[in-house]
Motif scaffolding. Structure first.
Motif, mmCIF file in Angstrom:
data_model
loop_
_atom_site.group_PDB
_atom_site.id
_atom_site.type_symbol
_atom_site.label_atom_id
_atom_site.label_comp_id
_atom_site.label_asym_id
_atom_site.label_seq_id
_atom_site.Cartn_x
_atom_site.Cartn_y
_atom_site.Cartn_z
ATOM 1 N N ASP A 7 0.810 -1.204 -0.035
ATOM 2 C CA ASP A 7 0.070 0.001 0.192
ATOM 3 C C ASP A 7 0.868 1.312 0.009
ATOM 4 O O ASP A 7 2.231 1.203 0.427
ATOM 5 C CB ASP A 7 -0.856 -0.035 1.165
ATOM 6 N N ASN A 41 -5.212 2.841 -3.123
ATOM 7 C CA ASN A 41 -6.623 2.915 -3.439
ATOM 8 C C ASN A 41 -7.185 4.426 -3.578
ATOM 9 O O ASN A 41 -8.204 4.699 -4.126
ATOM 10 C CB ASN A 41 -7.699 2.643 -2.122
ATOM 11 N N SER A 68 -3.303 1.723 -9.082
ATOM 12 C CA SER A 68 -4.193 2.414 -8.251
ATOM 13 C C SER A 68 -5.599 1.859 -8.452
ATOM 14 O O SER A 68 -5.772 1.104 -9.380
ATOM 15 C CB SER A 68 -4.337 3.789 -8.199
ATOM 16 N N SER A 69 -6.590 2.249 -7.470
ATOM 17 C CA SER A 69 -8.068 1.755 -7.938
ATOM 18 C C SER A 69 -8.391 2.524 -9.123
ATOM 19 O O SER A 69 -9.464 1.848 -9.848
ATOM 20 C CB SER A 69 -8.931 2.462 -6.767
ATOM 21 N N ASP A 145 -13.512 2.837 -4.969
ATOM 22 C CA ASP A 145 -12.676 2.426 -3.740
ATOM 23 C C ASP A 145 -13.455 2.720 -2.542
ATOM 24 O O ASP A 145 -14.109 3.680 -2.368
ATOM 25 C CB ASP A 145 -11.052 2.910 -3.417
ATOM 26 N N ASP A 147 -12.376 3.587 0.735
ATOM 27 C CA ASP A 147 -11.805 4.149 1.674
ATOM 28 C C ASP A 147 -12.525 5.415 2.269
ATOM 29 O O ASP A 147 -12.397 6.662 1.462
ATOM 30 C CB ASP A 147 -10.228 4.777 1.318
ATOM 31 N N GLY A 181 -11.839 -0.998 -5.926
ATOM 32 C CA GLY A 181 -10.474 -0.915 -5.564
ATOM 33 C C GLY A 181 -10.315 -2.292 -4.484
ATOM 34 O O GLY A 181 -11.381 -3.082 -4.170
ATOM 35 N N LYS A 182 -9.435 -2.284 -3.522
ATOM 36 C CA LYS A 182 -9.116 -3.063 -2.526
ATOM 37 C C LYS A 182 -10.052 -2.882 -1.702
ATOM 38 O O LYS A 182 -10.541 -1.774 -1.232
ATOM 39 C CB LYS A 182 -7.784 -2.767 -1.936
ATOM 40 N N THR A 211 -9.127 -3.057 4.070
ATOM 41 C CA THR A 211 -9.059 -3.084 2.816
ATOM 42 C C THR A 211 -7.685 -3.772 2.327
ATOM 43 O O THR A 211 -7.848 -4.969 1.628
ATOM 44 C CB THR A 211 -8.940 -1.589 2.124
#
Length: 260
Positions: A7, A41, A68-69, A145, A147, A181-182, A211
């Motif tokens: 990350d 993300n 990246s996402s 994502d 987040d 995303g993650k 995530t």
């Protein structure tokens, strides 16, 4: 182990400042023979931009070693919605990635087949109205994502994509059809394909239990929590994810490798 997903925000750097020990940690992984993939993300930058950013911080990185996402979302849209009209609630950097992939981006909600929600510092009331106008009749709703926040250089937490996607979801009265995303399976498959490895031969290092480590835990990767960003050891008690290792920072990754 032959691959490592790392990350960025809260793990390698905060804002524009590299976290002490992070460059050394990356070198340790590479010297141990692991291929590295930096995976943020944050959807605004693509792999080339992240590679440049990392290289300027003293971590030499090739574009194929970063994603990246936004990159994952763009690939997903190319594979599943190449001919659809996409209404974007998001930053210009995300729009540029979609345009670069020759995807159809529209500013007219009446033309939209897809609503894509993401982070933008200009998020506001008008975005919610555009979302309603675009897919209130049941069109596809995607997010980049989950987040909710991300760490700023001064230690504050800043609203992230998840906050804005959540606002749109509440307005529409429905959850997104997919968040790409993650920790999604889409993101997992993308990362393992990029590294050309299996989950069992890969470790994932990140500062988020829900995530980064959730993606690795579900897939069977070795999970490593760094306490330089969002989560800490205290958060593990209430998390469904129990990391394989917890380290103060990426600079201590050699302690993990010594036990594998």
């Amino acid at each position: 182990m032959d691959g490592a997903i790392i990350d960025l925000d809260g793990t390698v750097y905060r804002g524009g400042t590299v976290i002490p020990g992070a460059p050394e940690g990356v070198r340790t992984l590479r010297n141990a023979g692991l291929d590295t993939l930096f995976f943020s993300n944050n959807p605004v930058r693509d792999g080339t931009e992240y590679a440049t950013h990392l290289s300027e911080m003293g971590i030499p990185t090739d574009p194929h070693e970063a994603c990246s996402s936004g990159v994952v979302t763009t690939q997903y849209l190319r594979e599943h919605h190449a001919d659809d009209e996409i209404l974007v609630i998001g930053a210009e950097g995300l729009r540029e990635q979609l345009h670069g992939a020759k995807l159809h981006v529209t500013d007219d909600p009446e033309e939209a087949d897809i609503l894509l929600a993401s982070w933008t510092p200009q998020f506001g009331y008008e975005d919610l109205q555009r979302a309603l106008d675009a897919v209130n009749d049941g069109g596809t709703f995607l997010g980049t994502d989950p987040d909710r926040t991300f760490p700023a250089e001064d230690g504050r937490h800043i609203p992230g994509s998840g906050s804005m996607i959540g606002s749109v979801a509440a307005t529409l009265g429905r959850d997104p059809d997919a968040i790409l995303g993650k920790p999604s399976e889409t993101a997992q498959e993308f990362a393992l394909s990029r590294l050309d490895t299996t989950a069992e031969s890969c470790l994932i290092v990140g500062d988020r239990l829900n995530t980064d480590l959730a993606m690795g835990d579900r897939a069977g990767m070795t999970t490593v929590l760094t306490e330089t960003g969002i989560a800490s050891t205290a958060d593990i008690e209430t998390s469904p994810v129990d990391p394989d290792f917890v380290i103060d920072s990426l600079g201590e990754i050699d302690d993990v490798l010594a036990q594998l």
